[in-house]
Design a protein around this motif. Sequence first.
Motif, short mmCIF file in Angstrom:
data_model
loop_
_atom_site.label_atom_id
_atom_site.label_comp_id
_atom_site.label_asym_id
_atom_site.label_seq_id
_atom_site.Cartn_x
_atom_site.Cartn_y
_atom_site.Cartn_z
N LEU A 199 0.85 -1.20 0.00
CA LEU A 199 0.00 0.00 0.00
C LEU A 199 0.88 1.24 0.00
O LEU A 199 1.66 1.46 0.93
CB LEU A 199 -0.91 0.01 1.24
CG LEU A 199 -1.83 1.23 1.35
CD1 LEU A 199 -2.97 1.14 0.35
CD2 LEU A 199 -2.39 1.37 2.76
N LEU A 200 0.75 2.05 -1.05
CA LEU A 200 1.57 3.25 -1.20
C LEU A 200 0.77 4.54 -1.00
O LEU A 200 1.32 5.55 -0.59
CB LEU A 200 2.22 3.28 -2.58
CG LEU A 200 3.21 2.14 -2.88
CD1 LEU A 200 3.65 2.20 -4.32
CD2 LEU A 200 4.40 2.21 -1.94
N ASN A 201 -0.54 4.51 -1.31
CA ASN A 201 -1.35 5.71 -1.17
C ASN A 201 -2.81 5.33 -0.97
O ASN A 201 -3.18 4.17 -1.09
CB ASN A 201 -1.19 6.64 -2.39
CG ASN A 201 -1.41 5.90 -3.70
OD1 ASN A 201 -2.42 5.23 -3.87
ND2 ASN A 201 -0.48 6.03 -4.62
N THR A 202 -3.64 6.33 -0.67
CA THR A 202 -5.06 6.11 -0.43
C THR A 202 -5.87 7.15 -1.17
O THR A 202 -5.34 8.20 -1.58
CB THR A 202 -5.38 6.18 1.07
OG1 THR A 202 -4.99 7.47 1.57
CG2 THR A 202 -4.64 5.10 1.84
N GLU A 203 -7.16 6.86 -1.32
CA GLU A 203 -8.02 7.79 -2.05
C GLU A 203 -8.25 9.07 -1.27
O GLU A 203 -8.30 10.16 -1.85
CB GLU A 203 -9.37 7.11 -2.33
CG GLU A 203 -10.34 7.97 -3.12
CD GLU A 203 -11.65 7.27 -3.41
OE1 GLU A 203 -12.34 7.66 -4.37
OE2 GLU A 203 -12.00 6.32 -2.67
N ARG A 204 -8.39 8.96 0.05
CA ARG A 204 -8.69 10.14 0.87
C ARG A 204 -7.60 10.35 1.92
O ARG A 204 -6.91 9.40 2.32
CB ARG A 204 -10.04 9.99 1.55
CG ARG A 204 -11.20 9.76 0.59
CD ARG A 204 -12.52 9.67 1.33
NE ARG A 204 -12.94 10.96 1.85
CZ ARG A 204 -13.99 11.14 2.63
NH1 ARG A 204 -14.72 10.10 3.00
NH2 ARG A 204 -14.32 12.35 3.06
N CYS A 205 -7.49 11.60 2.37
CA CYS A 205 -6.54 11.94 3.42
C CYS A 205 -7.28 12.70 4.53
O CYS A 205 -8.31 13.33 4.28
CB CYS A 205 -5.40 12.80 2.87
SG CYS A 205 -4.28 11.92 1.76
N ILE A 206 -6.73 12.64 5.73
CA ILE A 206 -7.31 13.36 6.85
C ILE A 206 -6.26 14.31 7.43
O ILE A 206 -5.07 14.20 7.14
CB ILE A 206 -7.82 12.40 7.95
CG1 ILE A 206 -6.69 11.46 8.41
CG2 ILE A 206 -9.01 11.61 7.47
CD1 ILE A 206 -7.11 10.51 9.53
N THR A 207 -6.74 15.21 8.26
CA THR A 207 -5.84 16.16 8.91
C THR A 207 -5.24 15.53 10.17
O THR A 207 -5.62 14.44 10.58
CB THR A 207 -6.60 17.43 9.30
OG1 THR A 207 -7.60 17.08 10.28
CG2 THR A 207 -7.27 18.07 8.10
N GLN A 208 -4.32 16.25 10.81
CA GLN A 208 -3.77 15.75 12.06
C GLN A 208 -4.85 15.65 13.12
O GLN A 208 -4.85 14.73 13.95
CB GLN A 208 -2.65 16.67 12.54
CG GLN A 208 -1.94 16.20 13.80
CD GLN A 208 -1.31 14.83 13.62
OE1 GLN A 208 -0.56 14.60 12.66
NE2 GLN A 208 -1.60 13.89 14.52
N ALA A 209 -5.82 16.57 13.08
CA ALA A 209 -6.94 16.50 14.02
C ALA A 209 -7.74 15.22 13.79
O ALA A 209 -8.23 14.60 14.75
CB ALA A 209 -7.84 17.72 13.87
N GLY A 210 -7.87 14.82 12.53
CA GLY A 210 -8.56 13.57 12.22
C GLY A 210 -7.79 12.37 12.72
O GLY A 210 -8.37 11.41 13.26
N VAL A 211 -6.47 12.39 12.53
CA VAL A 211 -5.62 11.30 13.03
C VAL A 211 -5.78 11.15 14.54
O VAL A 211 -5.89 10.04 15.07
CB VAL A 211 -4.14 11.56 12.68
CG1 VAL A 211 -3.24 10.53 13.37
CG2 VAL A 211 -3.92 11.52 11.17
N ASP A 212 -5.84 12.28 15.23
CA ASP A 212 -5.93 12.26 16.70
C ASP A 212 -7.25 11.68 17.19
O ASP A 212 -7.36 11.27 18.35
CB ASP A 212 -5.76 13.68 17.25
CG ASP A 212 -4.36 14.23 17.01
OD1 ASP A 212 -3.44 13.43 16.77
OD2 ASP A 212 -4.20 15.48 17.04
#
Length: 259
Positions: A199-212
Amino acid sequence: IAPVPVDQPYLVNQGSTIFRVDEQKINSRYLVYWAAGDVYRRHIKDHHVGSTQIHLRQGDLFATPVWLPPLDEQLQIVSILGSFDAKIDLNRQTNRTLEAVARALFRAWFIDFDPMKAKNGGARSARGMPQELFDKLPDQLITTEFGVIPSGWKYVPIGDLVEVVGGSTPSTKVAEFWEDGEHPFCTPKDMSRMTSSVLLNTERCITQAGVDKISSGELPIDTVILSSRAPIGYLGLTKTHVSINQGIIAMISGKIPSE
């Protein structure tokens, strides 16, 4: 966006839109390449509506801007990018072949134990196996409740070797978790699109707030991930830091016990 055959019937559902391209104005392959760019994707991102079922209004879709160079320049761009695509496809085919060879070797060496069986029969080497590795292998096989394995080996529950964690999805109604996100966010859908086990990439990304907001946070590189919700059963190895949703189980490598 993708080209479709024009010499045969082609049906789409209500979630797709067909563009009949006027090839005298714009080359269809150029349009596909353009739609893969940042300007098009920003427009889509800025105009999609809905929270659980994200979609585009037809008017917004038709208003998408397109940079339109002269047709001969479009053809030159398509020719250059097409040559890169051909090389990428060739590399992918080569990678698939090498992966198949690696899987076959692993099965022969460490599941069927062919080198150990050969060593037990008096062989002093195994074709394709480094001599140093062959010399370290046991030459006896023993029978266990799980089957025949080399002497000195044992079966261990995978939970004793890795840390198993799950994920979740930050609320899509909170823009802070998604807008201008830079951290890859993996779902089973991403895994179903993988062309290899990496797995090298994904369709969507989240912010650091989302990661938290996700208990497992951002997983380290070389984490093994398994899709546990539809589509079920996809297995992959992360080669980027990634967060996961509730449809994936992650296995983070731990210390392999010595005894």
